[in-house]
Design a protein around this motif. Structure first.
Motif, PDB file in Angstrom:
ATOM      1  N   LEU A   1      61.371  38.191 -69.712  1.00  0.00           N
ATOM      2  CA  LEU A   1      62.168  37.354 -68.834  1.00  0.00           C
ATOM      3  C   LEU A   1      63.278  37.446 -69.169  1.00  0.00           C
ATOM      4  O   LEU A   1      63.677  36.492 -70.487  1.00  0.00           O
ATOM      5  CB  LEU A   1      61.139  37.270 -67.845  1.00  0.00           C
ATOM      6  CG  LEU A   1      59.993  37.744 -66.950  1.00  0.00           C
ATOM      7  CD1 LEU A   1      58.943  36.381 -66.029  1.00  0.00           C
ATOM      8  CD2 LEU A   1      60.800  39.179 -66.814  1.00  0.00           C
ATOM      9  N   PRO A   2      64.526  36.669 -68.574  1.00  0.00           N
ATOM     10  CA  PRO A   2      65.552  36.943 -69.621  1.00  0.00           C
ATOM     11  C   PRO A   2      65.920  34.927 -69.501  1.00  0.00           C
ATOM     12  O   PRO A   2      65.932  34.859 -70.904  1.00  0.00           O
ATOM     13  CB  PRO A   2      66.621  36.871 -67.897  1.00  0.00           C
ATOM     14  CG  PRO A   2      66.658  38.338 -67.359  1.00  0.00           C
ATOM     15  CD  PRO A   2      64.034  37.773 -67.517  1.00  0.00           C
TER      16      PRO A   2
ATOM     17  N   GLY B   1      62.276  34.182 -57.511  1.00  0.00           N
ATOM     18  CA  GLY B   1      62.777  35.202 -57.683  1.00  0.00           C
ATOM     19  C   GLY B   1      63.775  35.332 -59.322  1.00  0.00           C
ATOM     20  O   GLY B   1      63.081  35.436 -60.338  1.00  0.00           O
TER      21      GLY B   1
ATOM     22  N   LEU C   1      63.095  34.553 -63.141  1.00  0.00           N
ATOM     23  CA  LEU C   1      63.282  35.047 -64.014  1.00  0.00           C
ATOM     24  C   LEU C   1      64.031  33.973 -65.111  1.00  0.00           C
ATOM     25  O   LEU C   1      64.338  34.398 -66.660  1.00  0.00           O
ATOM     26  CB  LEU C   1      65.027  36.392 -63.257  1.00  0.00           C
ATOM     27  CG  LEU C   1      63.959  36.923 -62.890  1.00  0.00           C
ATOM     28  CD1 LEU C   1      65.049  37.875 -61.621  1.00  0.00           C
ATOM     29  CD2 LEU C   1      63.169  38.139 -63.317  1.00  0.00           C
TER      30      LEU C   1
ATOM     31  N   THR D   1      57.869  31.250 -68.584  1.00  0.00           N
ATOM     32  CA  THR D   1      57.129  31.687 -67.406  1.00  0.00           C
ATOM     33  C   THR D   1      56.102  33.294 -68.066  1.00  0.00           C
ATOM     34  O   THR D   1      56.167  33.129 -68.991  1.00  0.00           O
ATOM     35  CB  THR D   1      58.414  32.092 -66.451  1.00  0.00           C
ATOM     36  OG1 THR D   1      57.687  32.645 -65.325  1.00  0.00           O
ATOM     37  CG2 THR D   1      59.347  33.330 -67.525  1.00  0.00           C
TER      38      THR D   1
ATOM     39  N   TYR E   1      55.213  37.085 -66.579  1.00  0.00           N
ATOM     40  CA  TYR E   1      56.167  38.488 -65.652  1.00  0.00           C
ATOM     41  C   TYR E   1      55.068  38.695 -64.636  1.00  0.00           C
ATOM     42  O   TYR E   1      55.358  38.656 -63.786  1.00  0.00           O
ATOM     43  CB  TYR E   1      55.909  39.692 -66.619  1.00  0.00           C
ATOM     44  CG  TYR E   1      54.997  40.218 -66.951  1.00  0.00           C
ATOM     45  CD1 TYR E   1      53.693  41.312 -65.587  1.00  0.00           C
ATOM     46  CD2 TYR E   1      53.845  39.864 -67.846  1.00  0.00           C
ATOM     47  CE1 TYR E   1      52.904  41.535 -66.181  1.00  0.00           C
ATOM     48  CE2 TYR E   1      52.569  40.717 -68.300  1.00  0.00           C
ATOM     49  CZ  TYR E   1      52.207  41.800 -67.225  1.00  0.00           C
ATOM     50  OH  TYR E   1      50.893  42.145 -67.557  1.00  0.00           O
TER      51      TYR E   1
ATOM     52  N   LEU F   1      56.116  36.917 -60.306  1.00  0.00           N
ATOM     53  CA  LEU F   1      56.840  38.416 -59.672  1.00  0.00           C
ATOM     54  C   LEU F   1      56.415  38.810 -59.181  1.00  0.00           C
ATOM     55  O   LEU F   1      56.836  39.612 -57.801  1.00  0.00           O
ATOM     56  CB  LEU F   1      57.440  39.081 -60.453  1.00  0.00           C
ATOM     57  CG  LEU F   1      58.572  38.844 -62.122  1.00  0.00           C
ATOM     58  CD1 LEU F   1      58.935  40.023 -62.843  1.00  0.00           C
ATOM     59  CD2 LEU F   1      59.470  38.389 -61.134  1.00  0.00           C
TER      60      LEU F   1
END
Length: 441
Positions: A340-341, A391, A395, A400, A402, A405
């Motif tokens: 994730l970013p 969210g 992100l 973290t 995924y 989500l």
């Protein structure tokens, strides 16, 4: 796009059916590789069942779409878009969970062999935390006094409330039958179902759109979490229930439930700001300070009652497990990572780590501005803001997974249900704030 999610069960048009087909094909594209190449045994079992479930959903949706294009509308249960949801519930949730609970009785959970795990580590950790609470008064061990180097699974990165889900096994486990019946995943599942039913009752049993069920129940993240782990579903279920309590004028009860949610998992703490603002402006006739005072009092008092006894037993262990470890500052570094970013940016180096936290801060400021300038005047607006806020946090936070989500996905499904409830109860005399929120939220 919203009309695809709220279309009738027996849709007369092809648009929602095209969405259904694309949804199940996308889920199938996730389930099939999971069955074939996943690292974890539980994931592979789930993937096998889920491939059949999503395959059925795709075939059924394709049949309905073909029927609609030829001018035929199938009647009865097979003509309903809910058939795909039912297949996922049975084949991708209930059956794999039952199989994995039975498989877990072989006792290979604590081995360092993910390909043999019938439950994810959070299940074992929560059950162990309950046993520690019963015997030592705290679910948190001093990782510096183990007589060996601590490892990740020594940590309990949850609040004290999470131990409640492990208490049945700690109290009644010990035989194959009782171990199977008290698996923490059943407790998570029961809590989730109870929250769903409680929310629907508070909303006066609104029509649940198929699209809402797809987002909240049938998506792979929900079904997979249900089968192999489960705590996140119980937490998000309680969060939706807290929002329903606030939406129906039960501010103190909402604060109490939200305190339990935050005292189980800190990731949902930002929801407190959204619900506080919602309670303050909900009536649409000025600011309701007494209501928000009751909400805040229940929130703070319940949080203190839950945390203080455990904190006083071993303050250092409490801080190490609940705060330092999830933030990546503990004796052992949290392994939480996903493509994730936030994680990808932080992995570029020291500058990237600073940039990731700056982005988290910027997102928090943006959410506060949104809350102040356009406060939520109904339950759907509050859920939408919580979904967007969580969210963004998931992100952009460096540590973290995924799988988190699942929170915004379930909340968006709840948002659609709340919209349906509000559309069914709102009359022409609704406060202006509520009318504008329906179109703007």
């Amino acid at each position: 796009m919203v009309r695809f999610f709220t279309a009738p069960t027996h849709s007369p048009g092809t648009g929602p059916l095209k969405w259904d087909l694309g949804f199940y094909l996308g889920c199938l594209a996730f389930a099939l590789p999971t069955a074939l190449v996943a690292e974890f045994y539980g994931y592979r079992v789930w993937g096998t069942f889920a491939t059949a479930a999503y395959g059925f959903g795709a075939l059924h949706s394709g049949w309905l779409l073909l029927s609609a294009r030829t001018g035929r509308t199938p009647r009865g249960p097979l003509g309903s878009r809910w058939c795909g949801i039912a297949a996922v519930a049975l084949l991708a949730m209930i059956l794999p969970l039952a199989v994995l609970v039975i498989r877990r009785l072989t006792g290979v959970d604590w081995l360092i062999t993910p390909f043999s795990w019938a439950a994810q580590p959070e299940v074992w950790v929560i059950e162990r935390s309950a046993d520690l609470l019963l015997h030592h008064g705290t679910p948190y061990v001093d990782v510096t006094a183990l007589g060996r180097a601590p490892v990740v699974n020594d940590y309990t990165p949850y609040g004290p409330v999470m131990t409640v889900f492990g208490l049945p096994r700690a109290l009644f486990g010990g035989t194959p039958l009782t171990d199977a019946l008290t698996d923490a995943r059943w407790m998570f599942a029961l809590a989730t179902c109870a929250c769903v039913l409680g929310t629907l009752k508070l909303l006066k049993w609104p029509r649940v759109p198929v699209g809402a069920a797809q987002l909240a129940l049938a998506c792979p993240l929900t079904a997979l979490t249900w089968a192999v782990a489960g705590p996140d579903l119980a937490i998000v279920g309680l969060l939706v229930l807290a929002c329903a309590l606030a939406a129906t004028g039960r501010g103190a009860w909402s604060g109490l439930v939200l305190a339990l949610v935050i005292s189980a998992k800190l990731i949902v703490a930002p929801a407190a700001a959204v619900l506080a603002v919602f309670v303050l402006v909900r009536r649409g006739k000025g600011l309701d300070w007494p209501a928000v005072a009751r909400f805040a009092t229940a929130l703070v008092a319940t949080t203190a009652v839950v945390h203080l006894p455990v904190y006083l037993v071993d303050p250092a262990a409490f801080v190490e497990h609940v705060f330092r470890f999830p933030l990546g500052m503990g004796v052992v570094r949290s392994p939480a990572a996903s493509p994730l970013p936030g994680h990808l940016i932080a992995e570029t180096g020291a500058i990237g780590q600073v940039a990731a936290f700056v982005l988290v801060g910027a997102a928090a400021v943006a959410m506060l501005v949104w809350l102040v300038r356009r406060p939520p005047a109904n339950g759907s607006g509050a859920l939408l803001r919580i979904a967007v806020g969580l969210g963004a946090l998931i992100l952009l936070t460096p540590a973290t997974r995924y799988g988190y989500l699942v929170y915004p996905l379930v909340l968006l499904g709840g948002y659609l249900v709340f919209r349906m409830a509000e559309a069914g109860t709102r009359g022409p005399a609704a406060p202006p704030a509520q009318q504008s929120a329906t179109t703007s939220s």
